[in-house]
Write a protein that holds these residues in place. Structure first.
Motif, PDB file in Angstrom:
ATOM      1  N   ASP A 123       0.812  -1.219   0.000  1.00 27.05           N
ATOM      2  CA  ASP A 123       0.000   0.000   0.000  1.00 27.05           C
ATOM      3  C   ASP A 123       0.845   1.268   0.000  1.00 27.05           C
ATOM      4  OD1 ASP A 123      -2.318  -1.287  -0.092  1.00 27.05           O
ATOM      5  OD2 ASP A 123      -2.733  -1.233   2.068  1.00 27.05           O
ATOM      6  N   ILE A 124       2.093   1.104   0.465  1.00 24.72           N
ATOM      7  CA  ILE A 124       2.949   2.282   0.602  1.00 24.72           C
ATOM      8  C   ILE A 124       3.014   3.055  -0.715  1.00 24.72           C
ATOM      9  CG2 ILE A 124       5.331   3.007   0.999  1.00 24.72           C
ATOM     10  CD1 ILE A 124       5.590   0.471   2.788  1.00 24.72           C
ATOM     11  N   LEU A 125       3.010   2.329  -1.805  1.00 26.36           N
ATOM     12  CA  LEU A 125       3.192   3.005  -3.094  1.00 26.36           C
ATOM     13  C   LEU A 125       1.896   3.199  -3.869  1.00 26.36           C
ATOM     14  CD1 LEU A 125       6.498   1.361  -4.260  1.00 26.36           C
ATOM     15  CD2 LEU A 125       6.153   3.691  -3.513  1.00 26.36           C
ATOM     16  N   LYS A 126       0.772   2.815  -3.280  1.00 31.47           N
ATOM     17  CA  LYS A 126      -0.461   2.953  -4.052  1.00 31.47           C
ATOM     18  C   LYS A 126      -0.999   4.369  -3.960  1.00 31.47           C
ATOM     19  CE  LYS A 126      -1.909  -1.778  -4.310  1.00 31.47           C
ATOM     20  NZ  LYS A 126      -1.804  -2.691  -3.165  1.00 31.47           N
ATOM     21  N   PRO A 127      -1.010   5.082  -5.074  1.00 29.08           N
ATOM     22  CA  PRO A 127      -1.516   6.444  -5.007  1.00 29.08           C
ATOM     23  C   PRO A 127      -3.040   6.439  -4.988  1.00 29.08           C
ATOM     24  CG  PRO A 127      -0.793   5.946  -7.228  1.00 29.08           C
ATOM     25  CD  PRO A 127      -0.589   4.703  -6.414  1.00 29.08           C
ATOM     26  N   SER A 128      -3.614   7.465  -4.370  1.00 31.84           N
ATOM     27  CA  SER A 128      -5.063   7.596  -4.400  1.00 31.84           C
ATOM     28  C   SER A 128      -5.439   8.146  -5.771  1.00 31.84           C
ATOM     29  CB  SER A 128      -5.523   8.536  -3.299  1.00 31.84           C
ATOM     30  OG  SER A 128      -5.059   9.836  -3.585  1.00 31.84           O
ATOM     31  N   PRO A 129      -6.698   7.958  -6.179  1.00 35.08           N
ATOM     32  CA  PRO A 129      -7.113   8.498  -7.481  1.00 35.08           C
ATOM     33  C   PRO A 129      -6.767   9.969  -7.601  1.00 35.08           C
ATOM     34  CG  PRO A 129      -8.856   7.158  -6.534  1.00 35.08           C
ATOM     35  CD  PRO A 129      -7.775   7.232  -5.505  1.00 35.08           C
TER      36      PRO A 129
ATOM     37  N   GLN B 297      -4.406  11.648  -6.040  1.00 31.88           N
ATOM     38  CA  GLN B 297      -2.960  11.852  -6.188  1.00 31.88           C
ATOM     39  C   GLN B 297      -2.516  11.617  -7.628  1.00 31.88           C
ATOM     40  OE1 GLN B 297      -1.819   9.156  -3.002  1.00 31.88           O
ATOM     41  NE2 GLN B 297      -0.307  10.649  -2.338  1.00 31.88           N
ATOM     42  N   LEU B 298      -3.080  10.568  -8.198  1.00 32.59           N
ATOM     43  CA  LEU B 298      -2.698  10.204  -9.554  1.00 32.59           C
ATOM     44  C   LEU B 298      -3.105  11.292 -10.537  1.00 32.59           C
ATOM     45  CD1 LEU B 298      -1.249   7.892 -10.782  1.00 32.59           C
ATOM     46  CD2 LEU B 298      -3.404   6.682 -11.058  1.00 32.59           C
ATOM     47  N   LEU B 299      -4.317  11.759 -10.371  1.00 35.43           N
ATOM     48  CA  LEU B 299      -4.798  12.795 -11.288  1.00 35.43           C
ATOM     49  C   LEU B 299      -4.056  14.110 -11.057  1.00 35.43           C
ATOM     50  CD1 LEU B 299      -8.556  11.826 -11.220  1.00 35.43           C
ATOM     51  CD2 LEU B 299      -6.930  11.535 -13.103  1.00 35.43           C
ATOM     52  N   ASP B 300      -3.753  14.389  -9.771  1.00 32.76           N
ATOM     53  CA  ASP B 300      -2.982  15.593  -9.473  1.00 32.76           C
ATOM     54  C   ASP B 300      -1.632  15.542 -10.171  1.00 32.76           C
ATOM     55  OD1 ASP B 300      -4.931  16.608  -7.992  1.00 32.76           O
ATOM     56  OD2 ASP B 300      -3.951  16.383  -6.030  1.00 32.76           O
ATOM     57  N   LYS B 301      -1.069  14.350 -10.184  1.00 32.50           N
ATOM     58  CA  LYS B 301       0.239  14.189 -10.779  1.00 32.50           C
ATOM     59  C   LYS B 301       0.183  14.532 -12.273  1.00 32.50           C
ATOM     60  CE  LYS B 301       3.401  11.498  -9.161  1.00 32.50           C
ATOM     61  NZ  LYS B 301       4.108  10.328  -8.677  1.00 32.50           N
ATOM     62  N   SER B 302      -0.909  14.138 -12.890  1.00 27.66           N
ATOM     63  CA  SER B 302      -1.018  14.434 -14.320  1.00 27.66           C
ATOM     64  C   SER B 302      -1.106  15.934 -14.543  1.00 27.66           C
ATOM     65  CB  SER B 302      -2.229  13.729 -14.919  1.00 27.66           C
ATOM     66  OG  SER B 302      -3.412  14.352 -14.464  1.00 27.66           O
ATOM     67  N   GLU B 303      -1.635  16.619 -13.549  1.00 36.83           N
ATOM     68  CA  GLU B 303      -1.715  18.069 -13.686  1.00 36.83           C
ATOM     69  C   GLU B 303      -0.317  18.681 -13.552  1.00 36.83           C
ATOM     70  OE1 GLU B 303      -4.197  19.988 -10.803  1.00 36.83           O
ATOM     71  OE2 GLU B 303      -3.457  21.954 -11.469  1.00 36.83           O
ATOM     72  N   LYS B 304       0.392  18.159 -12.596  1.00 36.01           N
ATOM     73  CA  LYS B 304       1.703  18.698 -12.313  1.00 36.01           C
ATOM     74  C   LYS B 304       2.659  18.418 -13.467  1.00 36.01           C
ATOM     75  CE  LYS B 304       4.811  17.924  -8.545  1.00 36.01           C
ATOM     76  NZ  LYS B 304       4.946  17.250  -7.264  1.00 36.01           N
ATOM     77  N   ARG B 305       2.509  17.221 -14.042  1.00 32.43           N
ATOM     78  CA  ARG B 305       3.509  16.791 -14.982  1.00 32.43           C
ATOM     79  C   ARG B 305       3.030  16.783 -16.429  1.00 32.43           C
ATOM     80  NH1 ARG B 305       5.566  11.319 -13.158  1.00 32.43           N
ATOM     81  NH2 ARG B 305       6.349  12.193 -11.231  1.00 32.43           N
TER      82      ARG B 305
END
Lengths: 359, 157, 377, 570
Positions: free
Chosen positions: C281-287, C289-297
């Motif tokens: 679970d340590i590495l499982k991003p929440s939905p 987080q994942l979508l935020d990442k797409s915004e950032k990157r």
């Protein structure tokens, strides 16, 4: 003493010993009143630019050489936070009466008096430094560039972080030659005190080392009688100073005089027998410690005997403990040790020997 | 960190040029020595570029190499792991353990064509504020020279 | 010098060895055997747990196939309290994994007798199965003679698994007992060596008389030749993979076809964690987080954290990688994992003068440290 | 305590301006507005000095008036105020592990003069901590009760005896191991009344021996120490047997040993008339001093100071602190006993760290003791006479002084026992070989239940050894009786995920990890997995890094938290 009544103690003096004693007492669950004559806690130790390996130091190499932040500031925080401690600044003890277990105290804060009942007392009135003006031939009263080691500490603190340079008082120049005179007012029963103040050697060497490290071209002399230090590690400290080029000259300096513009330190080098005159841009008088004014009065009201040098004898009556420089000159490390011991003694006394777990 | 499109190989990306490329450096500082050293640098007002972002950990021996990999994959241009000098570890030997792990990691990343200097393990004691500032200065300079982390050119991170 | 004995081949090699192992059970030198046997159709060879002599029908430790690294079987059959005497026949790569796992406290070797066989390599499983189905009986022996002679006719143009092509230790001389085939006339004899006191005792218990004979010249020569071929292949493969992944771009291109199934971890004998860090679970991003990442990157390549998994796993176990190549065999996308692990691993292991699985005595590089080392780091 | 599980975190961000010292380079308004964009942040507020009393009141007030369940504090370095703030937060109902400290003073404000970049960096730092605190878990302090509360004291000198008496006073059973055949050590052999500045009353050994809580083992030695606070197993070897003892804590009072003067060849310690100060002391206790070889009263006595001290080449680098005082007092007493005897003291520097030393010195001078500065070069034997050759540094003369008796003031050095023990209990030695290094940190000693008293931590006099012992023991006594609270930052192990590889056990510097046998309730397989001994764990995180599976985690520094922070920083 009944065990459920709240026990209380008075700590006289808010220097490093008084602070530590108050914290320890409070942590033993004792209601503590800390009385300090000045408007600020910390005493002399707080004015130092840094200290040299004390009990408080994290001895794992984690020193940022900034003791005020590292040792004192958090301690102030703790003191002011602690529910069991009441701090009274600008307050003097006017009168003490009663007996161990039940003292009546009269306090005086700027003319306002307050009465207090406490079960025990820790005396941590500290010491003061010798007045360098008393030794006329060193010219502290006449020359701007003859300063005491405390004044030097103050200079270091105030100049820290702002200017890169270190400025002498008279003209703001970086001194090229600095002479440290040890035992000013110490080991000298004629003009000063007979006793040795123990810590001055370490301080002078530390200051000399700092200056020499920062300004490798600076000529730094230390004039001493015997090099003394109660702390282990001093030997290495001393050696390091020698290695970086601090010069040690044995002999008591005869005089510091002004020759036209320059200060001249005259002394006999006892080891070589030669008479020396050293031109100096800055002279630092490493003054010793002597009993605080008024401490004899407090000692008297507590029935504590005085030593020949005017400091208090520690082993007094039950319910009264003495800590720090009130017992005689000492460094921060011993003062803190003292304070811990004093707080233990008091806690033991108030518990009737029962152990209360410390923090 | 912004990757608009997958650049062709060897194509110079606009922020690649030395000078206007501002690297991001992540640092893992041990609580006892290096973090305090960084504090001292602050207390002594030793200026260094703001490209360095610190993370406080208890000991370098607690820096899981995964953190370093993660930081690099997320786009950090360099990573610093700094702790007590050998022999001075607050926890006796954490820094020796860190040294092994970092050596392994460096070797791996070196094989992947990532400059070895993007990961630095430094011993900075609490009294070495100057060394801390120097290290950061040097790293920023060096990273600018190396250019942005090539991982950033890849889509996946 | 190890003690040894020549075992005369009566009918044929396989039945001779089969009888030998039967004897172990009959003479009560072992409680359980863990040995590879051909499945009835002959299409493959699998590991079996054998408790009674009757269970030994088609022992075949020389088959040119290795469906899985058997070290894992010992993890599952031993624990701290193990009392049963287990005898295993493993290939060198399996034994190396056993040694690593023993050091990692996953296997209790107290009551285990390790028997190694010389290994000439294995074929990828599907190809072997296909080959076996096409061949008549006696495929193993045919291949054994053929490959040993250097010919590859019987392989029908197939290549050994890349792990086998580059194998550094095709013979293990520190198992309790080793069964030596390379450089011997297998129609006549096979050589048994006892490399440890435990091995000597074991061979004694099944009635073998040991002597101290030198290896026959033919074996020495054959081994020399074999090592040379493998070393060349190794060099070639290392260079090839280092070229392929010489930079991050190359590596990411290789990884682009990874489907994130984590099979490489699941079949790895060394990956002993109960739950992989990279599965946790340590590495499982929440939905979010994942979508935020797409915004950032702006762009995020999926599946996420594939690179982190690969580099991270490599970082975790590369010091113990025994180059058995199971990861590569199991990879549905045919990533050159073995090649990468071998090329990088030998560099890393060299840092600590360590070779994974070489011996039980060498300390795991990750479980220790030295005060004086890696000063330049 | 507010519940924090499975809900959206409600983070309160407190900005402390440190009496206005933060805010010149970092644009706090901009920082605040950026932080407020984070949906997890429910409170964003500023104060001038959160570490002071009204700041704390403000903090508590704000926390209790909102539904904040974790806080991020933005201000100075956590190295100074972490504890104060955590305590304040705790009083307001927020566990210390749900508090994150962001240092934008030392790491930002004070070093980056450019407002834009300083603010940008501060934003990253704060957002990183917000991301991190969102994954923080509340962990309550754990109280540890000890299995065994007997105490082992190693060394039966003055420090050991004082420790034993103090513990027995607290009704704690004591085992004392002494390597010689009697208790007391050096202190009881000294002419103490005259050797210390205050009248030191030595503890009464008889009182100790009478106690039924006191168990003594003479001529015994500790050979192995295993275990931890509350559960030590100590192997003790006596003359003819070896036994194992279970104790809860250990006091190391192994003392120091005197420097063996034979090592300095030129001082001819092998000559009958060259003695060390301790041998002289034994004569002085009987109020008489005789020349050993002739049995006559000595006419000329020379004391040589710093024998083996302050001398890295032939002895020890450190100063032994007490020898000057001893020599001066001995010299003065000789002058009282035999006014006609000439007494010389050869010294390097005269040192006496205690008050009153100056008076002793002057008193000795008045009585006619001669002080000569300089290190004595050698002692020669001319027939039956001893002749000291030295340079009088002040006069520059080379002197030859005939002497009937030479007293070597040997220094103290770390004893072999101390060094062996340090190794057994994993305590580092300082550069002089003493256990002084850790003396500065009381807490560490108590956490592991090992205290150090007396000269084992460095040369010291009788009075200080006694006060040392009292301090060392008091803390132990409290813990033995009431247990203690585990460190708030420690390691926790997810037992279901541990594969038992023992790498963490190997790498734990404190032996805080031990293997525990568990039975899988499904497979019935019994296996060993790691477990943390909270009494010993210091919270370094070595185990967390050691484990590839991330099974042990450091509270407040878990993978989840740090990875979240990294994510946010870039």
């Amino acid at each position: 003493m009944s065990s459920d009544s709240i026990k209380s103690a008075l700590v006289i003096g808010g220097g490093v010993a008084g602070m530590q004693a108050s914290l320890d007492l409070a942590n033993y669950g004792i209601q503590t009143f800390l009385v300090e004559r000045q408007e600020e806690l910390g005493g002399r130790a707080y004015k130092l630019s840094r200290t040299y390996r004390t009990h408080e130091c994290k001895s794992d190499g984690c020193c940022m050489d900034y003791c005020r932040e590292c040792i004192f500031t958090p301690k102030f925080g703790e003191l002011f936070q602690n529910e069991n401690i009441e701090i009274m600044l600008g307050t003097e003890v006017d009168d003490i009466s009663g007996e161990p277990g039940n003292f009546q105290i009269t306090l005086n804060t700027g003319g306002e008096t307050r009465n207090l009942n406490v079960n025990a007392i820790i005396m941590a009135t500290g010491s003061t430094t010798f007045d360098a003006d008393k030794i006329k031939e060193y010219g502290h009263d006449r020359y701007d560039d003859v300063i005491t080691f405390l004044e030097l500490e103050k200079m270091i603190v105030s100049q820290r972080g702002e200017a890169e340079s270190f400025a002498r008082p008279s003209d703001g120049k970086i001194p090229e030659t600095v002479n440290f005179l040890l035992c000013v007012g110490s080991r000298d029963s004629n003009k000063g005190n007979q006793h040795c103040s123990i810590v001055c050697c370490t301080y002078a060497i530390g200051q000399a080392k700092d200056l020499k490290t920062k300004y490798p071209d600076m000529e730094v002399y230390i004039h001493y009688m015997d090099l003394r230090a109660a702390y282990r590690g001093f030997e290495e400290f001393y050696k390091e100073a020698q290695e970086i080029g601090v010069q040690f000259i044995r002999g008591r300096v005869a005089s510091v005089q002004k020759d036209n513009w320059d200060l001249v330190v005259s002394t006999e080098n006892i080891d070589s027998g030669e008479l020396m005159e050293i031109k100096s841009d800055l002279v630092v008088l490493t003054v010793g410690q002597e009993p605080h004014r008024g401490s004899d009065k407090i000692a008297e009201s507590l029935n504590l005997a005085l030593q020949s040098n005017g400091f208090v004898f520690g082993n007094g009556t039950k319910g009264i403990a003495v800590a720090g420089c009130a017992l005689g000159p000492r460094g921060i490390r011993y003062s803190v040790e003292d304070a811990k011991r004093a707080a233990l003694e008091i806690a033991d006394f108030l518990d009737g020997g029962e152990v209360v777990e410390g923090n | 960190m912004v990757t608009e499109a997958q650049p062709k190989e060897n194509e110079v990306v606009s922020d690649d040029k030395e000078g206007d490329f501002e690297p991001k450096i992540i640092g893992f500082l041990c609580n006892w020595c290096s973090y305090t050293g960084a504090d001292l640098a602050g207390v002594s007002r030793l200026q260094y570029p703001p490209n360095f972002i610190p993370i406080r950990v208890m000991c370098t021996g607690a820096v899981d190499p995964v953190y370093v990999i993660k930081a690099l994959l997320e786009g950090a241009d360099s990573v610093l792991v700094a702790g007590c000098h050998p022999g001075d570890c607050h926890y006796l030997s954490g820094n020796f353990k860190a040294r092994r792990r970092i050596a392994i990691l460096k070797k791996l990343l070196e094989n992947l064509g990532l400059e070895e200097r993007r990961i630095r393990l430094e011993w900075i004691s609490a009294s070495e504020g100057q060394k801390f500032a120097d290290t950061v200065n040097e790293m920023v300079k060096e990273t600018k020279k190396m250019g942005p982390n090539p991982i950033k050119k890849e889509w996946d991170i | 010098m190890s003690k040894n004995v020549r075992l005369n081949v009566e009918e044929d090699l396989l039945s001779t060895v089969n009888e030998l192992f039967k004897k172990m059970l009959e003479k009560d030198a072992a409680d359980v055997l863990i040995v590879p046997q051909d499945v009835p159709s002959g299409a493959c060879t699998v590991q079996t747990l054998v408790r009674y002599p009757a269970g030994l029908r088609a022992l075949n430790p020389f088959a040119f196939v290795l469906p899985s690294n058997s070290a894992d079987i010992l993890v599952k059959t031993t624990d701290q309290a193990s009392q049963e005497r287990i005898v295993v026949v493993f290939r060198p790569c399996e034994l190396r994994a056993v040694f690593e796992l023993a050091k990692l406290n996953q296997i209790n070797l107290d009551n285990v007798t390790l028997i190694s066989v010389d290994c000439l390599g294995t074929l990828p499983v599907p190809e072997y199965v296909e080959l076996a189905q096409k061949s008549e009986n006696g495929l193993t022996m045919k291949l054994l003679f053929d490959v040993q002679k250097g010919g590859k006719e019987s392989l029908l143009g197939l290549d050994l698994r890349s792990a086998c092509q580059i194998c550094e230790l095709p013979v293990m001389d520190n198992a309790d007992v080793s069964i030596c085939t390379i450089g011997l006339n297998l129609q006549k004899e096979v050589l048994l060596k006892a490399n440890t006191p435990k091995g000597e005792e074991f061979l004694g218990a099944i009635g073998m008389e040991l002597s101290e004979e030198e290896d026959p010249e033919s074996r020495k020569k054959a081994l020399e030749q074999l090592f040379k071929v493998k070393a060349e292949a190794r060099e070639k493969l290392d260079a090839q993979v280092k070229e392929e992944v010489k930079d991050i771009a190359g590596y990411m291109t290789v990884l682009a076809s990874c489907i994130n199934c984590h099979n490489c971890m699941k079949v790895c004998p060394i990956c002993y964690c109960k739950e992989c860090f990279f599965d946790s679970d340590i590495l499982k991003p929440s939905p979010k987080q994942l979508l935020d990442k797409s915004e950032k990157r702006k762009v995020v390549r999926m599946p996420i954290d594939t690179t982190l998994y690969h580099i991270g796993r490599m970082n975790h176990m590369i010091t113990s990688c025994v180059s058995c190549g199971m990861c590569e065999s199991a990879c549905p996308s045919k990533l050159p994992l073995l090649a990468i692990y071998h090329a990088f691993g030998s560099d890393v292991q060299a840092l600590f003068n360590y070779v994974a699985g070489r011996s039980l005595e060498e300390e795991l590089p990750l479980a220790t440290f030295k005060e004086e080392e890696l000063e330049s780091a | 305590m507010r519940g924090t599980s499975s809900r959206k975190p409600k983070i309160g961000v407190f900005f402390c301006t440190c009496k206005g010292s933060i805010g010149k380079n970092v644009d706090l308004n901009e920082l605040e507005s950026r932080v407020k964009e984070n949906p997890d942040v429910v409170l964003c507020i500023r104060h001038d000095k959160l570490c002071e009393k009204d700041g704390q009141a403000f903090l508590k007030d704000q926390i209790s008036n909102t539904d904040v369940d974790r806080i991020v504090l933005v201000g100075c370095t956590p190295r100074t105020y972490e504890e104060v703030i955590n305590k304040g937060a705790l009083e307001a109902g927020i566990n210390r592990h749900l508090v994150e400290h962001v240092n934008i003073r030392e790491l930002c404000e004070w070093i980056h003069p450019d407002e834009k970049s300083a603010t940008e960096k501060a934003v990253f730092l704060v957002l990183g901590s917000i991301a991190r605190v969102a994954f923080a878990q509340e962990v309550l302090d754990k109280q540890v009760i000890l299995k065994n509360n007997n105490v082992l004291i190693i060394g039966g000198g003055i420090a050991g005896i004082t420790s034993a008496l103090e513990l027995i006073k607290n009704e704690i059973s004591v085992h004392l191991v002494e390597k010689t055949d009697k208790l007391g050590g050096r202190a009881y052999e000294l002419d103490t009344q005259r050797l210390s500045e205050e009248d030191v009353i030595l503890p009464n050994i008889n009182e100790l021996i009478k106690s039924d809580k006191f168990h003594v083992m003479l001529e015994s030695e500790v050979v192995d120490v295993n275990g931890t606070l509350g559960d030590y197993k100590v192997k003790i070897a006596s003359k003819d047997k070896e036994e194992e003892l279970d104790v809860g804590a250990i006091v190391i009072a192994t003392g120091s040993e005197l420097f063996d003067a034979i090592r300095i060849l030129e001082y001819k310690y092998d000559d009958a008339d060259v003695i060390d100060f301790f041998e002289l002391e034994k004569m002085l206790v009987k109020d008489e001093v005789k020349v050993p070889s002739s049995g006559e009263i000595p006419k000329r006595i020379n004391f040589i100071q710093c024998v083996g001290s302050r001398d890295e080449n032939k002895g020890n680098a450190h100063c032994s602190l007490v020898c000057c005082t001893y020599a001066i007092k001995q010299a003065a007493k000789i002058k009282i006993l035999y006014p006609d005897t000439e007494v010389y003291i050869h010294y390097m520097d005269l040192r006496g760290p205690e008050c009153g030393f100056e008076e002793y010195f002057l008193d000795a001078q008045k009585k006619g003791v001669n002080f000569i500065r300089g290190r004595v070069a050698e002692i020669q034997k001319d027939g039956k006479n001893l002749i000291l050759r030295t340079e009088h540094i002040e006069l520059g003369d080379i002197m030859s002084l005939p002497s009937d008796l030479v007293v070597l003031s040997v220094g103290q050095q770390a004893s072999v026992e101390t060094q062996k023990l340090a190794d057994m209990v994993h305590l580092p030695l300082d550069k002089d070989g003493f256990l002084g290094y850790y003396n500065d940190r009381f807490e560490i000693l108590d956490r592991r239940g090992i205290s150090i008293a007396g000269c084992a931590q460095g040369p010291r006099g009788v009075a200080r050894s006694i006060s040392d012992a009292k301090k060392a023991v008091r803390e132990i006594a409290g813990i033995m009786k009431k247990g203690f609270t585990a460190r708030s930052i420690h390691s926790v192990i997810d037992e279901t995920r541990c594969a038992g590889c023992r790498i963490c056990e190997e790498l734990c510097p404190y032996e805080a990890i031990y293997m525990k046998n568990v039975k899988d309730h499904v497979t019935e397989e019994s296996r060993l997995i790691s477990s943390v001994n909270l009494a010993v764990c210091q919270g370094c995180g070595a185990c967390a890094m050691a484990c590839p599976g991330g099974v042990p985690q450091l509270i407040g520094y878990s993978n989840k938290e740090i990875l979240a922070q990294i994510d946010e920083l870039i």
